[in-house]
Write an enzyme that holds these catalytic residues in place. Structure first.
Site, mmCIF file in Angstrom:
data_model
loop_
_atom_site.group_PDB
_atom_site.id
_atom_site.type_symbol
_atom_site.label_atom_id
_atom_site.label_comp_id
_atom_site.label_asym_id
_atom_site.label_seq_id
_atom_site.Cartn_x
_atom_site.Cartn_y
_atom_site.Cartn_z
ATOM 1 N N GLU A 39 1.534 -2.808 -5.143
ATOM 2 C CA GLU A 39 2.904 -2.528 -5.560
ATOM 3 C C GLU A 39 3.201 -3.200 -6.893
ATOM 4 O O GLU A 39 2.435 -4.043 -7.365
ATOM 5 C CB GLU A 39 3.899 -2.984 -4.490
ATOM 6 C CG GLU A 39 3.843 -4.475 -4.216
ATOM 7 C CD GLU A 39 4.582 -4.872 -2.948
ATOM 8 O OE1 GLU A 39 4.836 -4.024 -2.091
ATOM 9 O OE2 GLU A 39 4.904 -6.071 -2.836
ATOM 10 N N HIS A 79 9.309 -6.591 -1.895
ATOM 11 C CA HIS A 79 8.747 -7.920 -1.643
ATOM 12 C C HIS A 79 9.074 -8.882 -2.770
ATOM 13 O O HIS A 79 9.358 -8.476 -3.889
ATOM 14 C CB HIS A 79 7.224 -7.819 -1.499
ATOM 15 C CG HIS A 79 6.798 -7.179 -0.221
ATOM 16 N ND1 HIS A 79 5.860 -6.187 -0.163
ATOM 17 C CD2 HIS A 79 7.204 -7.381 1.047
ATOM 18 C CE1 HIS A 79 5.683 -5.809 1.086
ATOM 19 N NE2 HIS A 79 6.501 -6.519 1.849
#
Lengths: 610, 398
Positions: A231, A273
């Site tokens: 990511e 996150h």
């Protein structure tokens, strides 16, 4: 084959309830593949010395909780892995100890919210010790057919659906925990399943990077391809791309990268996150990572949904090239079934369990208690009182308004009788000795018996018998009682007499007979008995126990419930006495010598023991 | 990552001996005139007044006023306080001394995986981007503290001279101490100014990020971090954050005005992929949302109701990967209640709902949410056999 965790892995879990839950899930996997329990010990100081119950299938195992790591390793020298489940503020210390413990090679940390500096220090420490520190925020590590570390893989059913009982050919690397499970499922559906799956956690500075694990997968001959889910943020994906491009690699790499949506979001808006925090279009952006990986030769679909196709494609190619030999599917029917709990089996109607107890009065399984079927709040709303609840719970029927007025009066009249009587006095002595309420009240309660308050049941019982067996024959009744029972329960009083009547008795008799329409055969019978007994002796009157017993029989209460009215009513009084003594801060009491007749032998020498 | 406002940053600088200008933070402009009576610098210096809020582009919005005397500063404070910018309102202003200075320097320190990196330049100020080549960098390994002498060396290499270089070395050393001890993630001082007549330094403007996860070991962190999303939080976002701080697991919510596809997605990893899929297929997201770590059903219910209230949405994506331990039945019962409640209040008119999920108790959870069809919801429910983000394709093609 696998990486990181295998059949020889034995783990200690550092942490409380979350760790125990993980151990339970891990034991399900141990059961599925028929290996010994992975978790050998817990370390959690608040529960040191306890045993945790872990089911491996239908087999119950007890795993000890230790106060610190060292003794757990001393007793279980086979432990080579530590899983950190403890809270963030204590996480650093726990992981540090595990890294420094000689026998432990792998440390995986699920704890979220570890300060970045702590994570960096742990990584540095692990590097210096030549250990692998995975996490923080890692859901765990799964090696199909070999070992499960953490709750990765989810519930038992999912372990089977993802073919985790045997190794496949795909490695899985993710930051996210949920996506590690998703990726394992995709590998099972579109390929032949996984070798190992590792979640490295989504923090900014994870203890281990993708390259470390890609290297391990490259050296694991059974792994033919790796599915990597990365990511936006950081540079681990770019480093993975560099690694892939750096030399000819045996394994194929399939990657999905999250965070392309940031390109169109308002400036500065970031989410996901903790590590997914940098880069819009430049280095660290999802797009740059995708490009770097594609250029390095990885297969990178443009959405996560595209992973299915990519995995299938690589699998077909590996089959075609002969790198993967097709293996017959294992018939899932031969895999063990997790033994269901009794509750589950009962729900399905496959088992009959003899109940241990039976109840006919109340049920609390709904939103609120129901007494004989009536919801408590509805009774309150409709104006019922405590006397109606007594009747419901003791006699399973709602009394009429007249009846409940009588019940209420019985309780009110019996609630207390001053401090001097045995029950109250018992409670007072206990209260003065500093005893807590429940014990002090039960001290008074133990006094209730044949001489004090406990005659209600027997009075009711025998007067009722008299009505039935000796109608219009009081002398017959009295002689039967004399032969078979002794003094008639409910007749006679220590101080009250015809001349000095008990006000409570005359009030109750008058109320029931003149102000209600209750049919009172028992009470009438008892009053007839009184006429005969008082003719013999002035104090052989119908006492309050006898009166209450007769009225309650006339109210149709069960015989053995009768003493309950005295117990219930006096509880109110005894609690009152306890509170009263405590309010006054009453001191410890003892009898004065002059209240005791010491009728003992005079002082004398003790003879020698023969 | 937690950005903190200038006031708290100045306080931390002061604590570690990094020179800052005199400043005060006020909410009531009348307080400023009283402060003026107590503080000589307010009466005698030129002042700058800035909105003390997490609002980007304050200069352009007129929320920074410079070169003021005390009366003008009071006036400017009165004007600024109460100003509304979008959903944000200016509640505080910071008034600082405008130090007359000769030069502007650039100082910053930022964490990386092996430690941190110190950046110095003699050419600070608004043009730093153009002078980026003048920046001198020093890598500082984790848990190592360079000596003042070595930092002075670096300052000399960066072009600082003589006594200034020595002072810069000292300030750099304190900056490193502050960074290390306050669990900072980055500190950028631009400009650090110098008045050569009395060799006075001051950090005129600074941006500091601290590691909010480390707050348990900082008793004096009496501030709250400012929004991480480039604008102040909306009321709905604040409410979800409040819930988040009280529960096991987490719920997150960020509004993206103007979008048509609302996200009610699970997991920190999967939720981003759902947002990506909407964008990749040409759609626009109305929000970002995430629930994870098996949160309580009531928290998911609150998140659901918040999402249902988003204006002009056409689709809601109830997506997620195959959960490891988040109970699908329990979390879906929260979602179902939220949908029912929202519908009874008139929301969800002409909104299509798309569901894809797996995990513990998935069969029961999916069966329960599928039943909403019978209650008149336009809902489409898929299990794990549907590729994760493909419900987005279905939604946008419908």
């Amino acid at each position: 084959m696998s990486i990181l965790a295998n059949k020889d892995t034995r783990a200690v879990i550092i942490g409380g309830v979350a760790g125990v839950n993980a151990a339970k899930r891990m034991a399900q996997f141990d059961f599925l593949i028929n290996r010994p329990l992975t978790v050998q010990a817990f370390v959690y100081p608040p529960e040191a010395g306890q045993q945790k119950e872990i089911f491996r299938g239908g087999e119950l195992k007890n795993v000890t909780v230790y106060s610190s790591l060292a003794p757990s390793l001393q007793e279980h020298p086979e432990i080579n892995t530590a899983l950190i489940y403890i809270g963030a503020s204590r996480g650093y210390q726990a992981a540090k100890e595990a890294i420094e413990a000689p026998g432990i090679k792998l440390i995986s940390m699920i704890t979220e919210g570890i300060p970045e500096k702590d994570a960096k220090r742990l990584k540095k420490l692990a590097d210096a010790h030549g250990k692998i520190f995975n996490g923080p925020s890692s859901i765990g590590i799964m090696s199909a057919g070999e070992c499960r570390l953490g709750v990765i893989g989810g519930e038992f059913k999912n372990l089977k659906l993802c073919n985790l009982y045997r190794a496949g050919s795909f490695g899985v690397l993710t930051k996210s925990g949920g996506l590690s499970n998703e990726a394992m499922w995709l590998c099972a559906q579109n390929g032949n399943g996984v070798t190992s799956a590792v979640a490295i956690g989504g923090d900014s500075f994870p203890g281990t990077d993708f390259v470390t694990y890609l290297e391990m997968f490259e050296n694991d001959p059974e792994t033919k391809a790796v599915v990597m889910v990365g990511e936006v943020g950081g540079s681990l994906e770019e480093e993975a791309a560099e690694w892939l491009a750096a030399s000819k690699r045996r394994i194929r790499l399939i990657a999905a990268i999250g965070g392309t949506c940031q390109e169109v979001l308002p400036q500065g808006m970031k989410f996901g996150h903790a590590g997914a925090k940098e880069g819009k279009k430049g280095a660290g952006s999802a797009r740059s990572k995708m490009n770097a990986l594609r250029e390095a030769g990885a297969l990178v679909p443009d959405t996560f949904g595209g992973l299915s196709k990519a995995i299938k494609q690589v699998y077909q190619e590996l089959l075609a090239s002969g790198d993967i030999k097709p293996e017959p599917e294992i018939d899932e029917a031969v895999l063990p079934q997790l033994p269901p709990s009794v509750q589950e089996v009962m729900k399905q109607g496959d088992v009959v369990v003899e109940p241990l107890i039976r109840t006919t009065i109340s049920d609390d399984r709904g939103e609120e208690p129901r007494y004989s079927g009536y919801a408590a709040s509805e009774l309150c709303e409709k104006g019922y009182g405590i006397e109606d609840v007594i009747a419901l719970l003791w006699n399973k029927r709602l009394p009429s308004r007249e009846e409940s007025e009588i019940i209420k009066r019985i309780v009110m009249i019996s609630a207390d009788h001053g401090p001097a009587v045995s029950g109250a006095f018992g409670s007072i002595i206990a209260a003065c000795a500093g005893i807590d309420m429940p014990q002090a009240v039960s001290a008074g309660m133990t006094m209730i018996g044949p001489r004090f308050g406990g005659a209600v049941t027997n009075a009711g019982k025998y007067f009722k018998m008299g009505v039935k067996d000796f109608p219009n024959d009081i002398p017959g009744f009295l002689s039967w009682m004399k032969d078979n029972v002794g003094p008639v329960p409910g007749i006679g009083h220590r101080v009250k007499s015809l001349k000095n009547p008990d006000k409570r008795v005359s009030y109750l008799v008058d109320y029931v007979k003149n102000h209600t329409s209750l049919h009172t055969p028992c009470l009438n019978f008892a009053l007839e008995v009184q006429k005969i007994t008082t003719a013999k002796k002035d104090n052989l009157i119908l006492n309050v126990d006898g009166t209450i017993g007769c009225i309650l029989m006339d109210l149709d209460f069960p015989e053995h419930s009768l003493n309950g009215f005295f117990v219930l009513a006096r509880t109110i009084g005894m609690i009152g006495h306890w509170i009263d003594q405590n309010n006054q801060n009453a001191r410890l009491i003892r009898l004065y010598d002059y209240l005791i007749n010491y009728a003992v032998k005079p002082e004398r020498p003790v003879p020698d023991k023969k | 990552m937690a950005k903190i406002l200038e006031g708290p940053a100045m306080k931390l600088f002061n604590k570690w001996g990094i020179p800052v200008p005199n400043y005060v933070v006020i909410m009531d402009p009348n307080r400023l005139s009283q402060l003026g009576e107590a503080n000589k610098w307010l009466r005698e210096s030129k002042l700058v007044v800035k909105a003390h809020e997490a609002i980007g582009g304050r200069w352009k919005l007129g929320l920074v006023k410079i070169g003021l005397n005390l009366d003008e500063a009071i006036e400017a404070s009165k004007e600024m306080i109460g100003t509304k910018i979008g959903t944000a309102e200016v509640r505080q202003v910071i008034i600082a001394e405008m130090l007359e200075h000769d030069e502007e320097y650039y100082f910053s320190i930022i964490g990386n995986k092996d430690g941190s990196e110190l950046l110095l330049s003699t050419k600070g100020g608004v043009d730093i981007e153009d002078n980026w080549h003048t920046v001198k960098r020093l890598f500082i390994p984790l848990d190592e503290t360079p000596s003042v002498e070595s930092l002075t060396e670096v300052a000399l290499e960066a072009g600082f001279e003589g006594e200034v270089a020595e002072r810069v070395g000292k300030i750099a050393s304190r900056l490193i101490l502050c960074f290390d001890n306050e669990d900072a993630q980055s500190i950028e001082i631009n400009p650090l100014v110098i008045r050569k007549s009395d060799m006075r330094f001051a950090a005129l403007d600074a941006v500091m990020n601290v590691d909010w996860d480390a707050r348990f070991r900082h008793a004096d962190w009496d501030f709250k971090p400012v929004s991480e999303i480039g604008r102040p939080y909306t009321e709905a976002e604040q409410q979800i954050m409040d819930i988040d701080s009280r529960i096991k697991g987490s719920v997150k919510f960020v509004e993206v005005p103007g979008g048509e596809v609302a996200l009610l997605t699970a997991g920190g990893g999967a939720s981003v992929f759902y947002a990506d899929a909407v964008v990749a297929r040409g759609g626009t997201i109305a929000n970002y949302a995430e629930y994870s770590g098996d949160p309580a059903d009531w928290a998911v219910e609150a998140l659901t109701e918040t999402i249902c209230k988003l204006p002009n949405i056409k689709h809601i994506i109830v997506g997620g990967a195959i959960a490891n331990f988040t109970d699908v039945r329990a979390t879906f019962s929260g979602i179902i209640n939220g949908f029912r409640d929202s519908k009874s209040k008139g929301y969800l008119e002409n909104v299509k709902i798309w569901v894809r999920r797996g995990g513990p108790n998935e069969a029961q959870g999916l069966a329960a949410i599928r039943k909403l069809q019978e209650e008149g919801f336009d809902i489409h429910v898929y299990d794990r056999s549907m590729p994760m983000t493909d419900i987005v394709d279905l939604a946008l093609k419908s």
